[in-house]
Scaffold this active site. Structure first.
Site, PDB file in Angstrom:
ATOM      1  N   ASP A  67       0.796  -1.347  -0.024  1.00 51.95           N
ATOM      2  CA  ASP A  67       0.115   0.062   0.178  1.00 51.95           C
ATOM      3  C   ASP A  67       0.816   1.321  -0.016  1.00 51.95           C
ATOM      4  OD1 ASP A  67       0.924  -0.436   2.588  1.00 51.95           O
ATOM      5  OD2 ASP A  67      -0.871  -0.814   3.624  1.00 51.95           O
ATOM      6  N   ASP A 136      -7.569  -2.830  14.417  1.00 52.78           N
ATOM      7  CA  ASP A 136      -9.016  -3.119  13.990  1.00 52.78           C
ATOM      8  C   ASP A 136      -9.039  -4.079  13.321  1.00 52.78           C
ATOM      9  OD1 ASP A 136      -7.973  -1.973  11.633  1.00 52.78           O
ATOM     10  OD2 ASP A 136      -9.590  -0.330  11.654  1.00 52.78           O
ATOM     11  N   HIS A 138      -7.430  -4.749  10.379  1.00 51.65           N
ATOM     12  CA  HIS A 138      -7.109  -4.385   8.914  1.00 51.65           C
ATOM     13  C   HIS A 138      -5.413  -4.820   8.286  1.00 51.65           C
ATOM     14  CE1 HIS A 138      -4.755  -0.437   9.992  1.00 51.65           C
ATOM     15  NE2 HIS A 138      -4.130  -0.876   9.110  1.00 51.65           N
ATOM     16  N   GLU A 143      -9.489  -1.670   5.492  1.00 51.21           N
ATOM     17  CA  GLU A 143     -10.329  -1.225   6.774  1.00 51.21           C
ATOM     18  C   GLU A 143     -11.402  -2.296   6.958  1.00 51.21           C
ATOM     19  OE1 GLU A 143      -8.783   0.263   8.856  1.00 51.21           O
ATOM     20  OE2 GLU A 143      -8.302   2.595   8.286  1.00 51.21           O
TER      21      GLU A 143
HETATM   22  C1  GLP Z   1      -0.675   0.463   8.443  1.00 49.51           C
HETATM   23  C2  GLP Z   1      -0.220  -0.427   7.485  1.00 49.51           C
HETATM   24  C3  GLP Z   1      -0.387  -1.832   7.728  1.00 49.51           C
HETATM   25  C4  GLP Z   1       0.112  -2.199   8.990  1.00 49.51           C
HETATM   26  C5  GLP Z   1      -0.510  -1.257  10.050  1.00 49.51           C
HETATM   27  C6  GLP Z   1      -0.027  -1.613  11.433  1.00 49.51           C
HETATM   28  O1  GLP Z   1      -1.867   0.591   8.610  1.00 49.51           O
HETATM   29  N1  GLP Z   1      -0.835  -0.079   6.135  1.00 49.51           N
HETATM   30  O2  GLP Z   1       0.039  -2.703   6.707  1.00 49.51           O
HETATM   31  O3  GLP Z   1       0.010  -3.688   9.229  1.00 49.51           O
HETATM   32  O4  GLP Z   1      -0.401   0.020   9.542  1.00 49.51           O
HETATM   33  O5  GLP Z   1       1.206  -0.870  11.679  1.00 49.51           O
HETATM   34  P1  GLP Z   1       2.186  -1.027  12.995  1.00 49.51           P
HETATM   35  O6  GLP Z   1       3.123  -2.252  12.427  1.00 49.51           O
HETATM   36  O7  GLP Z   1       3.092   0.014  13.023  1.00 49.51           O
HETATM   37  O8  GLP Z   1       1.456  -1.570  13.965  1.00 49.51           O
END
Ligand code: GLP
Length: 261
Positions: A67, A136, A138, A143
Site C-alpha cells: 500500500d 482494528d 485491517h 479497513e
Molecule cells: C498500516 C499499514 C499496515 C500495517 C499497520 C500496522 O496501517 N498499512 O500494513 O500492518 O499499519 O502498523 P504497525 O505495524 O506500525 O502497528
C-alpha cells in the site's frame, strides 16, 4: 492457520525470517509481498543480517508492496516508498527495476490499480506475502467492511487508523485520508502469508482474526481460509487467544521436516 507464539518480537521476527529465507533459497526468483509499519522492521533487520552475513541473495527476486498513501511521493518522509528504501531496499540487492510500490501520486488511480494487479500476475503471483495487522484487524489498508474479495484500489482510512499511524507524521492532521492498497482478494492469492503482530494493542485484533468468525469486520480473519497462513505473535499479542496452549504444543512437537513448510 499456524499460530507461532514467541517470547518476544525479536524471536518471532527471526522465526519469520527463517521461513522467508528458506523460500528464497529454494526459489531464487521468488516474488515477495512486502508490508510497512513498525511491525516488520525487526524482520527486515534480520533479513538484512542474513543478506550480509549469510549471502541471502535477492538479485533474482521481485517485490510488491501492499500500500501507499495517496498524495505522498518518495520525497515525503512518511511515504511507504521512503520507508521501504530506508528500512530494507537500501541494504539488500533487490534490483530497483523489480521493486513495485503503489504510486501515491498516480493521476489516474483506477488505471494505476488495474496495472498494479496486472504486474503481480505478470510476475507469476506473490510467493510469500508479509503482513502486519491494524488494531482494528485491517491488513494492508483494507479497513473493516472491506470486501473480502477486493482487489487493489483506493480506500479511506478510519479515524482509528489515522490516529494509530500519526506517529510517522508531524501531526495526526497530516495523515492522509486516502490510500491505495492491494485488496484482500489480491493478498489471498499469495502462495504463503506471514502475518506478524506484536504488543498488547494488537491482542484483540489477533483474537478476532484467529478465533473469531470470518468477517469483513476483522479483515485479517479471512486468513482462516488461506492454506498457508502463518501467524507470528509475541506473548502480549497472543494474550487473548483461548487455545494458546494448543498452539504451543503443536509448534513444539512438529516433525523437523515440517518446520520450514
Ligand atoms: C498500516 C499499514 C499496515 C500495517 C499497520 C500496522 O496501517 N498499512 O500494513 O500492518 O499499519 O502498523 P504497525 O505495524 O506500525 O502497528
Amino acid at each position: 492457520m499456524e499460530i507461532i507464539i514467541s517470547p518476544d518480537s525479536a524471536t518471532a521476527s527471526r522465526e519469520a525470517a527463517r521461513f522467508l529465507a528458506a523460500r528464497i533459497r529454494k526459489n531464487p526468483g521468488a516474488v515477495l509481498g512486502l508490508a510497512t509499519g513498525s511491525t516488520p522492521v525487526p524482520l527486515y533487520r534480520e533479513i538484512i543480517r542474513r543478506h550480509r552475513e549469510e549471502g541471502l541473495d535477492f538479485s533474482g527476486c521481485t517485490s510488491f508492496n501492499l500500500d501507499e498513501y495517496v498524495g505522498l511521493g518518495a520525497d515525503h518522509p512518511a511515504s511507504y516508498r521512503r520507508f521501504m528504501q530506508e528500512n530494507l531496499f537500501s541494504a539488500i540487492n533487490l534490483p530497483a527495476d523489480r521493486i513495485h510500490i503503489p504510486d501515491g501520486l498516480a493521476s489516474d488511480i483506477p488505471a494505476h490499480c488495474a496495472a498494479y494487479e496486472k504486474s503481480i500476475l505478470d510476475a507469476g503471483g506473490i510467493d510469500v506475502q508479509i503482513l502486519g495487522i491494524g488494531s482494528d484487524g485491517h491488513v494492508g489498508f483494507n479497513e473493516p467492511t472491506s470486501s473480502l474479495a477486493s482487489r487493489t484500489r483506493i480506500k479511506t482510512l478510519t479515524t482509528r487508523t489515522r490516529s494509530d499511524n500519526a506517529h510517522f507524521f508531524d501531526s495526526e492532521n497530516d495523515v492522509p485520508h486516502h490510500v491505495i492498497t492491494m485488496g484482500i482478494g489480491t493478498i489471498m492469492e499469495a502462495r504463503a502469508v506471514l502475518l506478524l503482530a506484536f504488543g498488547e494493542n494488537k491482542a484483540e485484533a489477533v483474537a478476532g482474526a484467529v478465533e473469531g468468525p470470518i468477517s469483513a469486520n476483522n479483515p485479517a480473519s479471512i486468513l482462516q481460509m488461506h492454506p498457508t497462513a502463518k501467524i507470528y505473535l509475541d506473548e502480549k499479542s497472543a494474550s487473548l487467544l483461548k487455545r494458546r496452549d494448543y498452539y504451543r504444543w503443536v509448534r513444539d512437537n512438529k516433525p523437523d521436516w515440517q518446520r520450514d513448510c
